[in-house]
Design a protein around this motif. Structure first.
Motif, PDB file in Angstrom:
ATOM      1  N   MET A 202       0.806  -1.191   0.000  1.00 41.52           N
ATOM      2  CA  MET A 202       0.000   0.000   0.000  1.00 41.52           C
ATOM      3  C   MET A 202       0.852   1.259   0.000  1.00 41.52           C
ATOM      4  O   MET A 202       0.391   2.296  -0.436  1.00 41.52           O
ATOM      5  CB  MET A 202      -0.910   0.013   1.235  1.00 41.52           C
ATOM      6  N   ALA A 203       2.053   1.185   0.459  1.00 41.24           N
ATOM      7  CA  ALA A 203       2.885   2.376   0.632  1.00 41.24           C
ATOM      8  C   ALA A 203       3.246   3.038  -0.694  1.00 41.24           C
ATOM      9  O   ALA A 203       3.521   4.230  -0.728  1.00 41.24           O
ATOM     10  CB  ALA A 203       4.147   2.005   1.391  1.00 41.24           C
ATOM     11  N   ASP A 204       3.231   2.285  -1.790  1.00 40.06           N
ATOM     12  CA  ASP A 204       3.639   2.873  -3.064  1.00 40.06           C
ATOM     13  C   ASP A 204       2.489   3.530  -3.828  1.00 40.06           C
ATOM     14  O   ASP A 204       2.683   4.059  -4.901  1.00 40.06           O
ATOM     15  CB  ASP A 204       4.339   1.832  -3.931  1.00 40.06           C
ATOM     16  N   ARG A 205       1.301   3.535  -3.279  1.00 35.99           N
ATOM     17  CA  ARG A 205       0.157   4.187  -3.913  1.00 35.99           C
ATOM     18  C   ARG A 205      -0.345   5.323  -3.032  1.00 35.99           C
ATOM     19  O   ARG A 205      -0.425   5.186  -1.823  1.00 35.99           O
ATOM     20  CB  ARG A 205      -0.993   3.202  -4.098  1.00 35.99           C
ATOM     21  N   ASP A 206      -0.718   6.429  -3.665  1.00 33.69           N
ATOM     22  CA  ASP A 206      -1.301   7.552  -2.931  1.00 33.69           C
ATOM     23  C   ASP A 206      -2.805   7.336  -2.756  1.00 33.69           C
ATOM     24  O   ASP A 206      -3.466   6.774  -3.637  1.00 33.69           O
ATOM     25  CB  ASP A 206      -1.075   8.865  -3.679  1.00 33.69           C
ATOM     26  N   PHE A 207      -3.331   7.797  -1.662  1.00 25.73           N
ATOM     27  CA  PHE A 207      -4.767   7.742  -1.417  1.00 25.73           C
ATOM     28  C   PHE A 207      -5.483   8.641  -2.414  1.00 25.73           C
ATOM     29  O   PHE A 207      -5.033   9.747  -2.711  1.00 25.73           O
ATOM     30  CB  PHE A 207      -5.066   8.206   0.018  1.00 25.73           C
ATOM     31  N   ILE A 208      -6.613   8.170  -2.943  1.00 26.32           N
ATOM     32  CA  ILE A 208      -7.444   8.955  -3.856  1.00 26.32           C
ATOM     33  C   ILE A 208      -8.813   9.133  -3.201  1.00 26.32           C
ATOM     34  O   ILE A 208      -9.552   8.162  -3.034  1.00 26.32           O
ATOM     35  CB  ILE A 208      -7.607   8.253  -5.223  1.00 26.32           C
ATOM     36  N   PRO A 209      -9.161  10.361  -2.803  1.00 25.98           N
ATOM     37  CA  PRO A 209     -10.480  10.570  -2.205  1.00 25.98           C
ATOM     38  C   PRO A 209     -11.594  10.320  -3.224  1.00 25.98           C
ATOM     39  O   PRO A 209     -11.467  10.689  -4.395  1.00 25.98           O
ATOM     40  CB  PRO A 209     -10.479  12.036  -1.777  1.00 25.98           C
ATOM     41  N   VAL A 210     -12.646   9.692  -2.755  1.00 28.09           N
ATOM     42  CA  VAL A 210     -13.801   9.380  -3.585  1.00 28.09           C
ATOM     43  C   VAL A 210     -14.957  10.275  -3.134  1.00 28.09           C
ATOM     44  O   VAL A 210     -15.117  10.541  -1.944  1.00 28.09           O
ATOM     45  CB  VAL A 210     -14.155   7.883  -3.425  1.00 28.09           C
ATOM     46  N   ARG A 211     -15.760  10.730  -4.094  1.00 34.00           N
ATOM     47  CA  ARG A 211     -16.913  11.602  -3.790  1.00 34.00           C
ATOM     48  C   ARG A 211     -18.156  10.734  -3.636  1.00 34.00           C
ATOM     49  O   ARG A 211     -18.586  10.072  -4.590  1.00 34.00           O
ATOM     50  CB  ARG A 211     -17.085  12.623  -4.904  1.00 34.00           C
ATOM     51  N   ILE A 212     -18.719  10.747  -2.430  1.00 32.95           N
ATOM     52  CA  ILE A 212     -19.772   9.799  -2.071  1.00 32.95           C
ATOM     53  C   ILE A 212     -21.064  10.535  -1.694  1.00 32.95           C
ATOM     54  O   ILE A 212     -21.040  11.467  -0.892  1.00 32.95           O
ATOM     55  CB  ILE A 212     -19.321   8.913  -0.895  1.00 32.95           C
ATOM     56  N   ALA A 213     -22.181  10.072  -2.253  1.00 31.15           N
ATOM     57  CA  ALA A 213     -23.511  10.573  -1.883  1.00 31.15           C
ATOM     58  C   ALA A 213     -24.172   9.548  -0.970  1.00 31.15           C
ATOM     59  O   ALA A 213     -24.052   8.343  -1.188  1.00 31.15           O
ATOM     60  CB  ALA A 213     -24.362  10.791  -3.130  1.00 31.15           C
ATOM     61  N   VAL A 214     -24.871  10.038   0.047  1.00 36.02           N
ATOM     62  CA  VAL A 214     -25.559   9.172   0.999  1.00 36.02           C
ATOM     63  C   VAL A 214     -27.061   9.433   0.914  1.00 36.02           C
ATOM     64  O   VAL A 214     -27.511  10.569   1.062  1.00 36.02           O
ATOM     65  CB  VAL A 214     -25.058   9.406   2.438  1.00 36.02           C
ATOM     66  N   LEU A 215     -27.802   8.374   0.682  1.00 38.81           N
ATOM     67  CA  LEU A 215     -29.257   8.433   0.608  1.00 38.81           C
ATOM     68  C   LEU A 215     -29.848   7.573   1.717  1.00 38.81           C
ATOM     69  O   LEU A 215     -29.568   6.370   1.784  1.00 38.81           O
ATOM     70  CB  LEU A 215     -29.746   7.915  -0.746  1.00 38.81           C
ATOM     71  N   THR A 216     -30.639   8.175   2.588  1.00 39.42           N
ATOM     72  CA  THR A 216     -31.367   7.421   3.596  1.00 39.42           C
ATOM     73  C   THR A 216     -32.802   7.255   3.114  1.00 39.42           C
ATOM     74  O   THR A 216     -33.439   8.219   2.695  1.00 39.42           O
ATOM     75  CB  THR A 216     -31.350   8.147   4.954  1.00 39.42           C
ATOM     76  N   VAL A 217     -33.281   6.021   3.155  1.00 39.05           N
ATOM     77  CA  VAL A 217     -34.646   5.724   2.750  1.00 39.05           C
ATOM     78  C   VAL A 217     -35.457   5.434   4.005  1.00 39.05           C
ATOM     79  O   VAL A 217     -35.179   4.469   4.724  1.00 39.05           O
ATOM     80  CB  VAL A 217     -34.688   4.534   1.776  1.00 39.05           C
ATOM     81  N   SER A 218     -36.426   6.305   4.269  1.00 30.85           N
ATOM     82  CA  SER A 218     -37.239   6.156   5.474  1.00 30.85           C
ATOM     83  C   SER A 218     -38.520   6.973   5.347  1.00 30.85           C
ATOM     84  O   SER A 218     -38.490   8.099   4.862  1.00 30.85           O
ATOM     85  CB  SER A 218     -36.463   6.640   6.701  1.00 30.85           C
ATOM     86  N   ASP A 219     -39.610   6.393   5.812  1.00 24.72           N
ATOM     87  CA  ASP A 219     -40.877   7.115   5.851  1.00 24.72           C
ATOM     88  C   ASP A 219     -40.994   7.983   7.091  1.00 24.72           C
ATOM     89  O   ASP A 219     -41.896   8.801   7.191  1.00 24.72           O
ATOM     90  CB  ASP A 219     -42.057   6.123   5.833  1.00 24.72           C
ATOM     91  N   THR A 220     -40.095   7.793   8.058  1.00 24.87           N
ATOM     92  CA  THR A 220     -40.286   8.439   9.358  1.00 24.87           C
ATOM     93  C   THR A 220     -39.127   9.304   9.836  1.00 24.87           C
ATOM     94  O   THR A 220     -39.327  10.158  10.682  1.00 24.87           O
ATOM     95  CB  THR A 220     -40.553   7.371  10.442  1.00 24.87           C
TER      96      THR A 220
END
Length: 176
Positions: free
Chosen positions: A1-19
Motif C-alpha cells: 500500500m505504501a507505493d500508492r497515494d490515497f485517492i479521495p472518492v466523492r460519495i452521496a448518501v441516501l437514507t430511505v425512510s418514511d419516518t
C-alpha cells in the motif's frame, strides 16, 4: 500500500425512510462520519420516503452527476411491503455486483447469526458510478463500511479495489 497515494472518492448518501429526518438519521450519520474519517468527500446527502420511483429517480440524478463517484443508500432492504430500495437500485444498475451481497451476508452472519438472511443488501454499477444499498440499521452500516467499503474504496488496498477500475467502468461507451 505504501507505493500508492490515497485517492479521495466523492460519495452521496441516501437514507430511505418514511419516518426519519436528518436529525434522527443515525444510519446515514454513521456513513457520513466514516466517509469523512476515511478521507473521502461527502458529495450529497438526502432522505427519501420508501417510494421506488422517487428512489430510482434520485439514484439516476446522482449517477448523472460528474461530481459523484459512489452512492450509498441505507434503509429499505428488508422484506416488508414498504422495502423497495433494492428494486429501485436494480432499476438503475447496468451491472450488479453479486459478490457484495454474499460478502455482506458473511460479515452479518458473524455479527447477527441467521438473522442475516433477512437483508437484501445489494450493489451495482451504472454510468461509471458505484451504488450500494445497505440495511437501515447503524450496525449494518458500520459492518458494511468497516468490513467491505473502507477497503474497496481505498486505492491503496491490494490486490484490487473498486477505485482502480473507475476509468474502465464505462469503457464500453468509448469508440474503438
Amino acid at each position: 500500500m505504501a507505493d500508492r497515494d490515497f485517492i479521495p472518492v466523492r460519495i452521496a448518501v441516501l437514507t430511505v425512510s418514511d419516518t426519519r429526518s436528518l436529525d434522527e438519521d443515525r444510519s446515514g450519520q454513521v456513513l457520513v462520519d466514516r466517509i469523512a474519517a476515511a478521507g473521502h468527500v461527502l458529495a450529497a446527502r438526502t432522505i427519501l420516503r420508501d417510494e421506488r420511483a422517487e428512489i430510482a429517480d434520485q439514484l439516476r440524478a446522482w449517477v448523472a452527476d460528474p461530481e459523484i463517484d459512489v452512492i450509498i443508500s441505507t434503509g429499505g432492504t428488508g422484506l416488508t411491503g414498504r422495502d423497495v430500495t433494492v428494486e429501485a437500485h436494480r432499476d438503475v444498475y447496468e451491472k450488479e455486483i453479486d459478490a457484495f451481497s454474499t460478502v455482506f451476508t458473511i460479515v452479518s452472519m458473524n455479527k447477527i447469526g441467521t438473522s442475516a438472511v433477512q437483508s437484501r443488501a445489494t450493489a451495482g454499477v451504472a454510468g461509471g458510478t458505484y451504488l450500494f444499498a445497505l440495511p437501515g440499521s447503524p450496525g449494518a452500516c458500520k459492518d458494511a463500511w468497516d468490513e467491505i467499503l473502507v477497503k474497496q474504496l481505498d486505492y491503496r488496498h491490494m490486490p484490487c479495489n473498486f477505485v482502480e477500475i473507475f476509468p474502465r467502468l464505462d469503457e464500453h461507451k468509448r469508440r474503438k
